[in-house]
Design an enzyme around this catalytic site. Structure first.
Site, PDB file in Angstrom:
ATOM      1  N   ARG A  16       0.903  -1.308   0.112  1.00 19.86           N
ATOM      2  CA  ARG A  16       0.056  -0.062   0.023  1.00 19.86           C
ATOM      3  C   ARG A  16       0.979   1.146  -0.189  1.00 19.86           C
ATOM      4  O   ARG A  16       1.870   1.327   0.723  1.00 19.86           O
ATOM      5  CB  ARG A  16      -0.979   0.023   1.173  1.00 19.86           C
ATOM      6  CG  ARG A  16      -1.871   1.127   1.257  1.00 19.86           C
ATOM      7  CD  ARG A  16      -2.779   1.176   2.477  1.00 19.86           C
ATOM      8  NE  ARG A  16      -1.991   2.299   3.586  1.00 19.86           N
ATOM      9  CZ  ARG A  16      -2.762   2.794   4.399  1.00 19.86           C
ATOM     10  NH1 ARG A  16      -3.989   2.393   4.844  1.00 19.86           N
ATOM     11  NH2 ARG A  16      -2.151   3.597   5.068  1.00 19.86           N
ATOM     12  N   TYR A  29      -3.493  11.744   6.569  1.00 21.33           N
ATOM     13  CA  TYR A  29      -3.696  10.948   7.337  1.00 21.33           C
ATOM     14  C   TYR A  29      -2.965   9.511   6.696  1.00 21.33           C
ATOM     15  O   TYR A  29      -3.130   9.666   5.266  1.00 21.33           O
ATOM     16  CB  TYR A  29      -5.224  10.331   7.099  1.00 21.33           C
ATOM     17  CG  TYR A  29      -5.726   9.187   8.047  1.00 21.33           C
ATOM     18  CD1 TYR A  29      -6.048   9.410   9.404  1.00 21.33           C
ATOM     19  CD2 TYR A  29      -5.540   7.957   7.521  1.00 21.33           C
ATOM     20  CE1 TYR A  29      -6.404   8.358  10.142  1.00 21.33           C
ATOM     21  CE2 TYR A  29      -6.071   6.816   8.575  1.00 21.33           C
ATOM     22  CZ  TYR A  29      -6.338   6.982   9.674  1.00 21.33           C
ATOM     23  OH  TYR A  29      -6.853   6.020  10.566  1.00 21.33           O
ATOM     24  N   ASP A  45      -5.119   3.846  -0.302  1.00 17.13           N
ATOM     25  CA  ASP A  45      -6.227   4.126   0.547  1.00 17.13           C
ATOM     26  C   ASP A  45      -6.535   5.431   0.499  1.00 17.13           C
ATOM     27  O   ASP A  45      -5.809   6.356   1.088  1.00 17.13           O
ATOM     28  CB  ASP A  45      -5.839   3.567   1.948  1.00 17.13           C
ATOM     29  CG  ASP A  45      -6.977   3.507   2.984  1.00 17.13           C
ATOM     30  OD1 ASP A  45      -7.890   3.979   2.770  1.00 17.13           O
ATOM     31  OD2 ASP A  45      -6.673   2.801   4.082  1.00 17.13           O
ATOM     32  N   HIS A 102      -9.065   6.696   2.469  1.00 13.65           N
ATOM     33  CA  HIS A 102      -9.720   7.076   3.737  1.00 13.65           C
ATOM     34  C   HIS A 102     -11.009   7.672   3.811  1.00 13.65           C
ATOM     35  O   HIS A 102     -11.193   8.609   4.676  1.00 13.65           O
ATOM     36  CB  HIS A 102      -8.834   7.645   4.690  1.00 13.65           C
ATOM     37  CG  HIS A 102      -7.593   6.946   4.996  1.00 13.65           C
ATOM     38  ND1 HIS A 102      -6.213   6.827   4.814  1.00 13.65           N
ATOM     39  CD2 HIS A 102      -7.480   5.993   6.181  1.00 13.65           C
ATOM     40  CE1 HIS A 102      -5.570   5.959   5.292  1.00 13.65           C
ATOM     41  NE2 HIS A 102      -6.212   5.233   6.125  1.00 13.65           N
ATOM     42  N   GLU A 133      -8.745   1.722  -2.081  1.00  6.56           N
ATOM     43  CA  GLU A 133      -9.632   1.383  -0.948  1.00  6.56           C
ATOM     44  C   GLU A 133     -10.314   2.823  -0.277  1.00  6.56           C
ATOM     45  O   GLU A 133      -9.935   3.758  -0.255  1.00  6.56           O
ATOM     46  CB  GLU A 133      -8.685   0.912   0.105  1.00  6.56           C
ATOM     47  CG  GLU A 133      -9.269   0.655   1.178  1.00  6.56           C
ATOM     48  CD  GLU A 133      -8.197   0.327   2.546  1.00  6.56           C
ATOM     49  OE1 GLU A 133      -7.079  -0.044   2.230  1.00  6.56           O
ATOM     50  OE2 GLU A 133      -8.706   0.486   3.771  1.00  6.56           O
ATOM     51  N   GLU A 193     -13.447  -1.742   5.800  1.00  2.73           N
ATOM     52  CA  GLU A 193     -12.865  -1.885   7.194  1.00  2.73           C
ATOM     53  C   GLU A 193     -13.611  -1.571   8.341  1.00  2.73           C
ATOM     54  O   GLU A 193     -13.506  -1.900   9.439  1.00  2.73           O
ATOM     55  CB  GLU A 193     -11.463  -1.278   7.166  1.00  2.73           C
ATOM     56  CG  GLU A 193     -11.389   0.167   7.095  1.00  2.73           C
ATOM     57  CD  GLU A 193     -10.201   0.923   7.093  1.00  2.73           C
ATOM     58  OE1 GLU A 193      -9.006   0.288   6.560  1.00  2.73           O
ATOM     59  OE2 GLU A 193      -9.899   1.853   7.981  1.00  2.73           O
ATOM     60  N   ARG A 217     -13.302  -5.448   2.776  1.00  5.90           N
ATOM     61  CA  ARG A 217     -12.347  -5.248   3.845  1.00  5.90           C
ATOM     62  C   ARG A 217     -12.725  -5.754   4.954  1.00  5.90           C
ATOM     63  O   ARG A 217     -12.107  -5.464   6.089  1.00  5.90           O
ATOM     64  CB  ARG A 217     -11.680  -3.807   3.620  1.00  5.90           C
ATOM     65  CG  ARG A 217     -11.200  -3.401   2.410  1.00  5.90           C
ATOM     66  CD  ARG A 217      -9.887  -3.347   2.247  1.00  5.90           C
ATOM     67  NE  ARG A 217      -9.251  -2.640   3.298  1.00  5.90           N
ATOM     68  CZ  ARG A 217      -8.283  -2.980   4.109  1.00  5.90           C
ATOM     69  NH1 ARG A 217      -7.998  -4.300   4.310  1.00  5.90           N
ATOM     70  NH2 ARG A 217      -7.522  -2.105   4.922  1.00  5.90           N
ATOM     71  N   GLU A 238      -4.390  -7.516   5.119  1.00  5.36           N
ATOM     72  CA  GLU A 238      -3.160  -6.490   5.386  1.00  5.36           C
ATOM     73  C   GLU A 238      -2.497  -6.957   6.469  1.00  5.36           C
ATOM     74  O   GLU A 238      -2.867  -7.477   7.337  1.00  5.36           O
ATOM     75  CB  GLU A 238      -4.186  -5.302   5.602  1.00  5.36           C
ATOM     76  CG  GLU A 238      -3.446  -3.876   6.069  1.00  5.36           C
ATOM     77  CD  GLU A 238      -4.382  -2.795   6.434  1.00  5.36           C
ATOM     78  OE1 GLU A 238      -5.793  -2.832   6.745  1.00  5.36           O
ATOM     79  OE2 GLU A 238      -4.015  -1.576   6.747  1.00  5.36           O
ATOM     80  N   TRP A 297     -16.480  11.914   3.883  1.00  4.64           N
ATOM     81  CA  TRP A 297     -17.704  11.046   3.154  1.00  4.64           C
ATOM     82  C   TRP A 297     -17.753   9.874   3.521  1.00  4.64           C
ATOM     83  O   TRP A 297     -17.062   9.283   3.618  1.00  4.64           O
ATOM     84  CB  TRP A 297     -17.821  11.564   1.624  1.00  4.64           C
ATOM     85  CG  TRP A 297     -18.303  12.968   1.373  1.00  4.64           C
ATOM     86  CD1 TRP A 297     -17.431  13.856   0.890  1.00  4.64           C
ATOM     87  CD2 TRP A 297     -19.534  13.202   1.358  1.00  4.64           C
ATOM     88  NE1 TRP A 297     -18.041  14.780   0.785  1.00  4.64           N
ATOM     89  CE2 TRP A 297     -19.766  14.684   0.966  1.00  4.64           C
ATOM     90  CE3 TRP A 297     -20.723  12.893   1.722  1.00  4.64           C
ATOM     91  CZ2 TRP A 297     -20.517  15.415   0.829  1.00  4.64           C
ATOM     92  CZ3 TRP A 297     -22.004  13.799   1.812  1.00  4.64           C
ATOM     93  CH2 TRP A 297     -21.850  14.913   1.327  1.00  4.64           C
TER      94      TRP A 297
HETATM   95  C1  CS2 Z   1      -6.232   2.063   7.447  1.00  2.51           C
HETATM   96  C2  CS2 Z   1      -6.199   1.933   9.126  1.00  2.51           C
HETATM   97  O1  CS2 Z   1      -5.379   0.022   7.500  1.00  2.51           O
HETATM   98  C3  CS2 Z   1      -6.026   0.726   6.838  1.00  2.51           C
HETATM   99  O2  CS2 Z   1      -6.432   0.475   5.924  1.00  2.51           O
HETATM  100  O3  CS2 Z   1      -7.381   2.538   7.051  1.00  2.51           O
HETATM  101  O4  CS2 Z   1      -5.061   2.676   9.395  1.00  2.51           O
HETATM  102  C4  CS2 Z   1      -7.499   2.496   9.951  1.00  2.51           C
HETATM  103  O5  CS2 Z   1      -7.372   3.924   9.715  1.00  2.51           O
HETATM  104  C5  CS2 Z   1      -7.313   2.110  11.295  1.00  2.51           C
HETATM  105  O6  CS2 Z   1      -7.299   0.848  11.451  1.00  2.51           O
HETATM  106  C6  CS2 Z   1      -8.485   2.873  12.035  1.00  2.51           C
HETATM  107  O7  CS2 Z   1      -8.501   2.303  13.274  1.00  2.51           O
HETATM  108 MG    MG Z   2      -8.073   1.530   5.169  1.00  2.65          MG
END
Ligand code: CS2
Ligand code: MG
Length: 426
Positions: free
Chosen positions: A172, A184, A235, A237, A261, A287, A308, A363, A426
Protein backbone atom coordinates in the site's frame (compact mmCIF):
# COMPACT_ATOMS: atom_id res chain seq x y z
CA UNK A 1 -7.43 -32.30 32.13
CA UNK A 2 -5.28 -33.79 29.34
CA UNK A 3 -6.29 -33.49 25.68
CA UNK A 4 -7.40 -37.13 25.44
CA UNK A 5 -9.41 -36.79 28.67
CA UNK A 6 -11.02 -33.67 27.24
CA UNK A 7 -11.92 -35.52 24.06
CA UNK A 8 -13.44 -38.42 26.04
CA UNK A 9 -15.47 -35.98 28.08
CA UNK A 10 -16.57 -34.25 24.89
CA UNK A 11 -17.87 -37.53 23.50
CA UNK A 12 -19.84 -38.39 26.64
CA UNK A 13 -21.10 -34.95 27.73
CA UNK A 14 -24.60 -34.76 29.21
CA UNK A 15 -25.26 -31.57 31.15
CA UNK A 16 -27.99 -29.12 30.17
CA UNK A 17 -27.73 -25.39 30.72
CA UNK A 18 -30.12 -22.62 29.71
CA UNK A 19 -32.22 -24.95 27.57
CA UNK A 20 -29.40 -26.18 25.31
CA UNK A 21 -27.59 -29.43 26.04
CA UNK A 22 -23.91 -29.15 26.94
CA UNK A 23 -22.66 -31.72 24.45
CA UNK A 24 -18.95 -31.02 24.57
CA UNK A 25 -18.57 -31.79 28.26
CA UNK A 26 -16.86 -28.41 28.71
CA UNK A 27 -18.45 -25.45 30.42
CA UNK A 28 -17.52 -21.79 30.49
CA UNK A 29 -16.60 -20.98 34.09
CA UNK A 30 -15.45 -17.37 33.84
CA UNK A 31 -14.30 -14.64 31.46
CA UNK A 32 -12.18 -11.53 31.97
CA UNK A 33 -11.44 -8.41 29.96
CA UNK A 34 -7.92 -6.95 29.95
CA UNK A 35 -7.08 -3.45 28.71
CA UNK A 36 -3.45 -2.55 28.10
CA UNK A 37 -1.29 -0.16 26.06
CA UNK A 38 1.90 -1.89 24.86
CA UNK A 39 2.66 0.70 22.16
CA UNK A 40 -1.08 1.18 21.54
CA UNK A 41 -4.31 0.20 23.28
CA UNK A 42 -5.78 -3.29 23.17
CA UNK A 43 -8.81 -4.92 24.76
CA UNK A 44 -8.40 -8.68 25.20
CA UNK A 45 -11.09 -11.15 26.25
CA UNK A 46 -10.10 -14.39 27.99
CA UNK A 47 -12.76 -17.11 28.43
CA UNK A 48 -12.05 -19.92 30.90
CA UNK A 49 -13.53 -23.45 30.96
CA UNK A 50 -13.72 -26.17 33.55
CA UNK A 51 -11.46 -28.28 31.33
CA UNK A 52 -8.56 -25.92 32.08
CA UNK A 53 -8.57 -24.70 28.48
CA UNK A 54 -9.01 -20.99 27.84
CA UNK A 55 -9.67 -19.01 24.69
CA UNK A 56 -8.66 -15.49 23.65
CA UNK A 57 -10.50 -12.88 21.61
CA UNK A 58 -9.65 -9.31 20.59
CA UNK A 59 -12.22 -6.61 21.43
CA UNK A 60 -10.18 -3.53 20.50
CA UNK A 61 -12.16 -0.65 18.98
CA UNK A 62 -9.70 2.09 18.11
CA UNK A 63 -10.44 5.28 20.07
CA UNK A 64 -13.50 3.78 21.82
CA UNK A 65 -11.89 0.82 23.63
CA UNK A 66 -13.57 1.11 27.01
CA UNK A 67 -17.07 1.00 25.53
CA UNK A 68 -16.47 -2.57 24.30
CA UNK A 69 -14.75 -3.53 27.55
CA UNK A 70 -17.85 -2.44 29.48
CA UNK A 71 -20.24 -4.12 27.00
CA UNK A 72 -18.42 -7.39 27.61
CA UNK A 73 -17.88 -7.13 31.35
CA UNK A 74 -21.20 -5.61 32.33
CA UNK A 75 -23.54 -7.27 29.85
CA UNK A 76 -22.11 -10.25 27.96
CA UNK A 77 -19.90 -12.21 30.37
CA UNK A 78 -22.69 -12.81 32.93
CA UNK A 79 -24.68 -14.58 30.15
CA UNK A 80 -21.77 -16.85 29.16
CA UNK A 81 -21.15 -18.65 32.46
CA UNK A 82 -22.24 -22.30 32.35
CA UNK A 83 -22.60 -22.45 28.57
CA UNK A 84 -20.99 -25.02 26.29
CA UNK A 85 -18.02 -23.27 24.59
CA UNK A 86 -18.40 -25.54 21.54
CA UNK A 87 -21.78 -23.98 20.71
CA UNK A 88 -20.26 -21.17 18.67
CA UNK A 89 -23.30 -20.80 16.42
CA UNK A 90 -25.90 -20.74 19.19
CA UNK A 91 -23.89 -18.36 21.37
CA UNK A 92 -23.38 -16.04 18.36
CA UNK A 93 -27.12 -16.02 17.68
CA UNK A 94 -27.87 -15.56 21.39
CA UNK A 95 -25.66 -12.48 21.60
CA UNK A 96 -26.80 -11.04 18.25
CA UNK A 97 -30.53 -11.81 18.23
CA UNK A 98 -30.96 -12.01 21.98
CA UNK A 99 -29.74 -8.49 22.71
CA UNK A 100 -32.63 -6.91 20.75
CA UNK A 101 -30.21 -4.05 19.85
CA UNK A 102 -28.30 -5.34 16.86
CA UNK A 103 -25.15 -4.36 14.95
CA UNK A 104 -22.81 -1.44 15.55
CA UNK A 105 -19.06 -1.58 16.17
CA UNK A 106 -19.37 -1.94 19.97
CA UNK A 107 -21.84 -4.83 19.88
CA UNK A 108 -20.17 -6.60 16.98
CA UNK A 109 -16.68 -6.06 18.41
CA UNK A 110 -17.83 -7.75 21.62
CA UNK A 111 -19.52 -10.63 19.75
CA UNK A 112 -16.37 -11.05 17.67
CA UNK A 113 -14.18 -11.33 20.77
CA UNK A 114 -16.46 -14.00 22.29
CA UNK A 115 -16.72 -15.91 19.01
CA UNK A 116 -12.96 -15.96 18.38
CA UNK A 117 -12.26 -17.02 21.98
CA UNK A 118 -14.78 -19.89 21.65
CA UNK A 119 -13.30 -21.11 18.35
CA UNK A 120 -9.90 -20.95 20.05
CA UNK A 121 -11.19 -23.14 22.90
CA UNK A 122 -12.84 -25.59 20.50
CA UNK A 123 -9.70 -26.00 18.39
CA UNK A 124 -7.48 -26.34 21.49
CA UNK A 125 -9.83 -28.95 22.98
CA UNK A 126 -9.65 -30.91 19.73
CA UNK A 127 -5.88 -30.33 19.66
CA UNK A 128 -5.84 -28.90 16.15
CA UNK A 129 -5.07 -25.59 14.43
CA UNK A 130 -8.23 -23.55 13.98
CA UNK A 131 -8.08 -23.65 10.18
CA UNK A 132 -8.88 -27.38 10.33
CA UNK A 133 -12.29 -26.60 11.84
CA UNK A 134 -12.99 -23.99 9.14
CA UNK A 135 -12.56 -26.22 6.12
CA UNK A 136 -8.84 -26.95 6.29
CA UNK A 137 -6.07 -25.26 4.32
CA UNK A 138 -7.00 -24.04 0.84
CA UNK A 139 -3.63 -22.40 0.10
CA UNK A 140 0.04 -22.61 1.03
CA UNK A 141 0.22 -19.15 2.56
CA UNK A 142 -1.67 -15.86 2.83
CA UNK A 143 -0.38 -13.07 0.60
CA UNK A 144 -0.06 -9.89 2.66
CA UNK A 145 0.48 -6.23 1.89
CA UNK A 146 2.66 -3.83 3.83
CA UNK A 147 2.40 -0.06 4.31
CA UNK A 148 4.80 2.32 2.56
CA UNK A 149 4.39 6.05 3.06
CA UNK A 150 6.58 9.04 2.36
CA UNK A 151 6.78 12.77 3.06
CA UNK A 152 7.61 13.06 -0.67
CA UNK A 153 7.24 10.87 -3.76
CA UNK A 154 10.96 10.08 -3.64
CA UNK A 155 10.68 8.93 -0.04
CA UNK A 156 7.58 6.85 -0.82
CA UNK A 157 9.45 5.12 -3.66
CA UNK A 158 12.29 4.22 -1.29
CA UNK A 159 9.79 2.83 1.23
CA UNK A 160 8.09 0.71 -1.45
CA UNK A 161 11.51 -0.51 -2.59
CA UNK A 162 12.31 -1.53 1.01
CA UNK A 163 9.18 -3.70 1.11
CA UNK A 164 9.98 -5.26 -2.26
CA UNK A 165 13.46 -6.08 -0.97
CA UNK A 166 11.92 -7.82 2.04
CA UNK A 167 9.96 -10.02 -0.34
CA UNK A 168 6.56 -8.31 -0.21
CA UNK A 169 4.47 -8.91 -3.32
CA UNK A 170 2.00 -6.13 -2.49
CA UNK A 171 2.48 -2.68 -0.97
CA UNK A 172 0.00 0.00 0.00
CA UNK A 173 1.52 3.31 -1.08
CA UNK A 174 0.67 6.72 0.38
CA UNK A 175 2.45 10.06 0.31
CA UNK A 176 2.08 13.55 1.73
CA UNK A 177 0.21 16.05 -0.42
CA UNK A 178 2.17 19.24 -1.20
CA UNK A 179 0.64 22.26 0.52
CA UNK A 180 -1.19 20.26 3.20
CA UNK A 181 0.39 20.23 6.68
CA UNK A 182 -0.40 16.57 7.41
CA UNK A 183 -2.05 13.67 5.63
CA UNK A 184 -3.71 10.63 7.18
CA UNK A 185 -1.71 7.51 6.48
CA UNK A 186 1.61 9.35 6.23
CA UNK A 187 3.77 9.13 9.33
CA UNK A 188 7.19 10.05 10.68
CA UNK A 189 7.86 6.57 12.08
CA UNK A 190 8.11 4.39 9.00
CA UNK A 191 8.60 1.05 10.78
CA UNK A 192 5.73 1.32 13.26
CA UNK A 193 3.16 3.72 11.88
CA UNK A 194 0.29 4.35 14.29
CA UNK A 195 -2.61 6.68 13.40
CA UNK A 196 -4.05 6.96 16.95
CA UNK A 197 -2.49 9.53 19.28
CA UNK A 198 -2.69 10.31 23.01
CA UNK A 199 -4.47 13.46 24.20
CA UNK A 200 -7.14 15.19 22.11
CA UNK A 201 -7.68 13.97 18.52
CA UNK A 202 -5.19 15.37 15.99
CA UNK A 203 -6.68 17.36 13.11
CA UNK A 204 -5.62 16.77 9.51
CA UNK A 205 -6.22 19.33 6.76
CA UNK A 206 -7.69 18.22 3.46
CA UNK A 207 -8.03 19.37 -0.14
CA UNK A 208 -9.59 16.89 -2.56
CA UNK A 209 -8.31 18.96 -5.49
CA UNK A 210 -4.65 18.88 -4.39
CA UNK A 211 -4.92 15.22 -3.47
CA UNK A 212 -6.48 14.16 -6.78
CA UNK A 213 -3.79 16.02 -8.75
CA UNK A 214 -0.92 14.49 -6.78
CA UNK A 215 -1.79 10.79 -6.38
CA UNK A 216 -1.53 9.84 -10.10
CA UNK A 217 1.97 11.41 -10.13
CA UNK A 218 2.92 9.21 -7.16
CA UNK A 219 1.87 6.01 -8.93
CA UNK A 220 3.41 7.02 -12.25
CA UNK A 221 6.76 7.45 -10.49
CA UNK A 222 6.43 4.25 -8.42
CA UNK A 223 5.66 2.17 -11.52
CA UNK A 224 8.55 3.74 -13.45
CA UNK A 225 10.94 3.05 -10.56
CA UNK A 226 9.76 -0.42 -9.58
CA UNK A 227 8.20 -1.96 -12.66
CA UNK A 228 4.98 -3.80 -13.39
CA UNK A 229 5.14 -6.84 -11.12
CA UNK A 230 4.55 -5.44 -7.66
CA UNK A 231 0.91 -5.19 -6.54
CA UNK A 232 0.22 -1.57 -5.58
CA UNK A 233 -2.68 -0.53 -3.36
CA UNK A 234 -3.88 2.89 -2.23
CA UNK A 235 -6.19 4.02 0.60
CA UNK A 236 -8.30 7.20 0.22
CA UNK A 237 -9.68 6.95 3.79
CA UNK A 238 -13.21 7.93 2.72
CA UNK A 239 -12.22 11.43 1.64
CA UNK A 240 -13.81 11.77 -1.83
CA UNK A 241 -17.28 12.01 -3.35
CA UNK A 242 -18.33 9.28 -5.81
CA UNK A 243 -17.70 11.38 -8.92
CA UNK A 244 -14.29 12.45 -7.60
CA UNK A 245 -13.51 8.81 -6.89
CA UNK A 246 -14.53 7.93 -10.46
CA UNK A 247 -12.13 10.55 -11.77
CA UNK A 248 -9.27 9.35 -9.55
CA UNK A 249 -9.87 5.71 -10.48
CA UNK A 250 -9.76 6.65 -14.17
CA UNK A 251 -6.55 8.66 -13.74
CA UNK A 252 -4.94 5.70 -11.95
CA UNK A 253 -5.89 3.09 -14.57
CA UNK A 254 -2.51 3.23 -16.39
CA UNK A 255 -0.77 2.14 -13.16
CA UNK A 256 -2.97 -0.95 -12.70
CA UNK A 257 -3.63 -0.79 -8.97
CA UNK A 258 -4.50 -3.97 -7.09
CA UNK A 259 -7.18 -1.86 -5.42
CA UNK A 260 -8.33 1.63 -4.56
CA UNK A 261 -9.57 1.51 -0.97
CA UNK A 262 -12.30 3.47 0.82
CA UNK A 263 -12.62 6.00 -1.99
CA UNK A 264 -15.88 7.16 -0.37
CA UNK A 265 -17.72 6.05 2.74
CA UNK A 266 -20.34 3.43 2.06
CA UNK A 267 -23.30 4.30 4.25
CA UNK A 268 -24.92 5.10 0.89
CA UNK A 269 -24.05 1.82 -0.78
CA UNK A 270 -25.54 2.77 -4.16
CA UNK A 271 -23.03 5.65 -4.31
CA UNK A 272 -20.53 3.08 -5.54
CA UNK A 273 -22.55 2.71 -8.77
CA UNK A 274 -21.27 6.13 -9.81
CA UNK A 275 -17.64 5.14 -9.23
CA UNK A 276 -18.15 1.87 -11.12
CA UNK A 277 -19.61 3.68 -14.14
CA UNK A 278 -16.36 5.59 -14.58
CA UNK A 279 -13.44 3.34 -13.84
CA UNK A 280 -12.03 -0.16 -14.13
CA UNK A 281 -9.67 0.39 -11.17
CA UNK A 282 -10.65 -2.35 -8.68
CA UNK A 283 -12.50 -1.04 -5.63
CA UNK A 284 -12.13 -2.12 -2.00
CA UNK A 285 -14.16 -1.02 1.01
CA UNK A 286 -15.38 -2.30 4.36
CA UNK A 287 -12.84 -1.97 7.20
CA UNK A 288 -15.43 -0.03 9.23
CA UNK A 289 -18.35 -2.36 8.42
CA UNK A 290 -19.61 -4.48 11.27
CA UNK A 291 -22.42 -6.48 9.69
CA UNK A 292 -23.24 -8.24 6.43
CA UNK A 293 -26.00 -5.65 6.03
CA UNK A 294 -23.35 -2.95 5.54
CA UNK A 295 -22.12 -4.83 2.47
CA UNK A 296 -25.26 -6.45 1.05
CA UNK A 297 -25.91 -4.08 -1.85
CA UNK A 298 -22.22 -3.53 -2.59
CA UNK A 299 -21.78 -7.28 -2.93
CA UNK A 300 -25.00 -8.34 -4.63
CA UNK A 301 -24.82 -5.52 -7.21
CA UNK A 302 -21.10 -6.26 -7.74
CA UNK A 303 -20.21 -2.65 -6.97
CA UNK A 304 -16.90 -3.60 -5.36
CA UNK A 305 -14.13 -6.11 -6.03
CA UNK A 306 -12.72 -6.55 -2.52
CA UNK A 307 -14.48 -6.54 0.81
CA UNK A 308 -12.23 -5.31 3.65
CA UNK A 309 -14.29 -6.69 6.53
CA UNK A 310 -12.27 -8.49 9.17
CA UNK A 311 -12.98 -10.98 11.92
CA UNK A 312 -13.85 -7.93 14.04
CA UNK A 313 -17.19 -7.82 12.16
CA UNK A 314 -18.77 -10.56 14.30
CA UNK A 315 -15.99 -13.12 14.47
CA UNK A 316 -15.17 -16.25 12.52
CA UNK A 317 -18.84 -17.33 12.54
CA UNK A 318 -19.93 -14.13 10.77
CA UNK A 319 -16.97 -13.87 8.39
CA UNK A 320 -17.38 -17.39 7.04
CA UNK A 321 -20.95 -16.54 6.01
CA UNK A 322 -20.03 -13.10 4.65
CA UNK A 323 -17.26 -14.65 2.54
CA UNK A 324 -19.65 -17.28 1.21
CA UNK A 325 -22.09 -14.55 0.13
CA UNK A 326 -19.29 -12.52 -1.46
CA UNK A 327 -18.07 -15.60 -3.32
CA UNK A 328 -21.39 -15.84 -5.18
CA UNK A 329 -20.85 -12.34 -6.57
CA UNK A 330 -17.16 -12.54 -7.54
CA UNK A 331 -16.18 -10.37 -4.58
CA UNK A 332 -12.96 -11.33 -2.82
CA UNK A 333 -11.95 -10.69 0.76
CA UNK A 334 -8.92 -8.58 1.72
CA UNK A 335 -9.24 -8.16 5.46
CA UNK A 336 -8.28 -5.13 7.47
CA UNK A 337 -5.09 -5.80 9.44
CA UNK A 338 -3.96 -2.49 10.91
CA UNK A 339 -2.18 -2.19 14.27
CA UNK A 340 -5.46 -1.73 16.15
CA UNK A 341 -6.31 -5.34 15.37
CA UNK A 342 -4.30 -7.11 18.05
CA UNK A 343 -2.12 -10.16 17.34
CA UNK A 344 -5.07 -12.25 18.62
CA UNK A 345 -7.21 -10.87 15.78
CA UNK A 346 -4.35 -11.33 13.32
CA UNK A 347 -4.01 -14.97 14.38
CA UNK A 348 -7.75 -15.57 13.94
CA UNK A 349 -7.70 -13.72 10.61
CA UNK A 350 -4.90 -15.90 9.27
CA UNK A 351 -6.79 -19.11 10.11
CA UNK A 352 -9.84 -17.68 8.36
CA UNK A 353 -7.72 -16.59 5.37
CA UNK A 354 -6.01 -19.94 5.17
CA UNK A 355 -9.32 -21.81 4.96
CA UNK A 356 -11.39 -19.47 2.73
CA UNK A 357 -11.07 -19.71 -1.05
CA UNK A 358 -12.15 -16.19 -1.96
CA UNK A 359 -9.60 -14.48 0.29
CA UNK A 360 -7.25 -12.57 -2.01
CA UNK A 361 -4.91 -10.76 0.36
CA UNK A 362 -4.50 -9.76 4.02
CA UNK A 363 -3.32 -6.40 5.33
CA UNK A 364 -0.28 -6.74 7.61
CA UNK A 365 0.76 -3.63 9.48
CA UNK A 366 3.66 -4.37 11.79
CA UNK A 367 3.03 -4.32 15.55
CA UNK A 368 5.66 -2.74 17.81
CA UNK A 369 8.09 -4.87 19.86
CA UNK A 370 6.12 -3.88 23.01
CA UNK A 371 2.92 -5.28 21.50
CA UNK A 372 4.62 -8.48 20.39
CA UNK A 373 6.11 -8.83 23.89
CA UNK A 374 2.58 -9.10 25.32
CA UNK A 375 1.18 -11.49 22.68
CA UNK A 376 3.29 -14.63 22.08
CA UNK A 377 2.18 -16.05 18.73
CA UNK A 378 2.55 -18.92 16.27
CA UNK A 379 2.06 -16.89 13.07
CA UNK A 380 4.98 -15.78 10.91
CA UNK A 381 5.92 -13.83 7.79
CA UNK A 382 8.28 -14.91 5.01
CA UNK A 383 8.66 -13.92 1.35
CA UNK A 384 5.40 -12.04 0.93
CA UNK A 385 3.18 -14.58 2.69
CA UNK A 386 2.04 -15.21 6.24
CA UNK A 387 1.40 -18.52 7.94
CA UNK A 388 -0.95 -18.97 10.91
CA UNK A 389 1.29 -21.72 12.33
CA UNK A 390 0.17 -25.15 13.47
CA UNK A 391 -0.37 -24.58 17.19
CA UNK A 392 -3.77 -25.77 18.48
CA UNK A 393 -6.39 -22.97 18.45
CA UNK A 394 -5.58 -19.68 16.74
CA UNK A 395 -2.05 -19.82 18.09
CA UNK A 396 -1.87 -16.45 19.87
CA UNK A 397 -1.48 -16.11 23.64
CA UNK A 398 -1.67 -13.19 26.05
CA UNK A 399 0.96 -12.56 28.74
CA UNK A 400 -0.99 -10.96 31.58
CA UNK A 401 2.13 -10.11 33.59
CA UNK A 402 3.76 -8.29 30.69
CA UNK A 403 0.48 -6.53 29.87
CA UNK A 404 0.28 -5.17 33.43
CA UNK A 405 3.42 -3.11 32.67
CA UNK A 406 1.49 -1.17 30.02
CA UNK A 407 -1.67 0.43 31.47
CA UNK A 408 -4.41 1.71 29.14
CA UNK A 409 -4.02 5.33 27.93
CA UNK A 410 -6.86 7.21 26.26
CA UNK A 411 -6.07 7.78 22.56
CA UNK A 412 -7.97 8.91 19.48
CA UNK A 413 -7.86 8.67 15.71
CA UNK A 414 -7.40 12.01 13.90
CA UNK A 415 -10.30 14.00 12.49
CA UNK A 416 -10.21 15.55 9.05
CA UNK A 417 -11.09 19.13 8.07
CA UNK A 418 -11.09 20.86 4.69
CA UNK A 419 -8.76 23.86 4.33
CA UNK A 420 -11.68 26.16 5.24
CA UNK A 421 -12.26 24.25 8.50
CA UNK A 422 -15.27 22.16 7.48
CA UNK A 423 -15.27 18.68 9.03
CA UNK A 424 -14.87 16.38 6.04
CA UNK A 425 -15.16 12.66 5.68
CA UNK A 426 -17.71 11.43 3.18
C1 CS2 B 1 -6.31 2.06 7.61
C2 CS2 B 1 -6.19 2.02 9.12
O1 CS2 B 1 -5.29 -0.02 7.61
C3 CS2 B 1 -6.01 0.74 6.99
O2 CS2 B 1 -6.44 0.50 5.89
O3 CS2 B 1 -7.44 2.61 7.09
O4 CS2 B 1 -5.10 2.81 9.45
C4 CS2 B 1 -7.38 2.55 9.90
O5 CS2 B 1 -7.50 3.90 9.70
C5 CS2 B 1 -7.28 2.21 11.34
O6 CS2 B 1 -7.26 0.81 11.47
C6 CS2 B 1 -8.44 2.78 12.12
O7 CS2 B 1 -8.60 2.16 13.33
MG1 MG C 1 -8.02 1.61 5.25
Amino acid sequence: MTMSETRRTIASGTAVVNGIGVASGLKITDAKVFTCCPGRNFVTLKIYTDGGIYGLGDATLNGRELAVASYLTDHVIPCLIGRDPFQTEDIWQYLYRGAYWRKGPVTMGAISAVDVALWDIKAKALNTPLYNLLGGKVRNGVMVYGHANGASIDQAIEEVRGYAERGYLAVRTQCAIPGLPSTYGVSKDKMFYEPATLGQPEENVWSSESYMRHVPKLFERVRTALGEDLHLLHDVHHRLTPIQAGRLGKDLEPYRLFWLEDAVTAELQEGFRIIRQHTTTPLAVGEVFDSVWDARQLVTEQLIDYLRMSVRAGGITAMKKIAALADLYHVQIGSHGATDLSPVMMGAALHFDMSTTNVAIQEFMRHTPETLDVFPRAYSYADGYMQPGDAPGHGVDFDEERAAHYPYKRAYLPVNRKVDGTLWNW
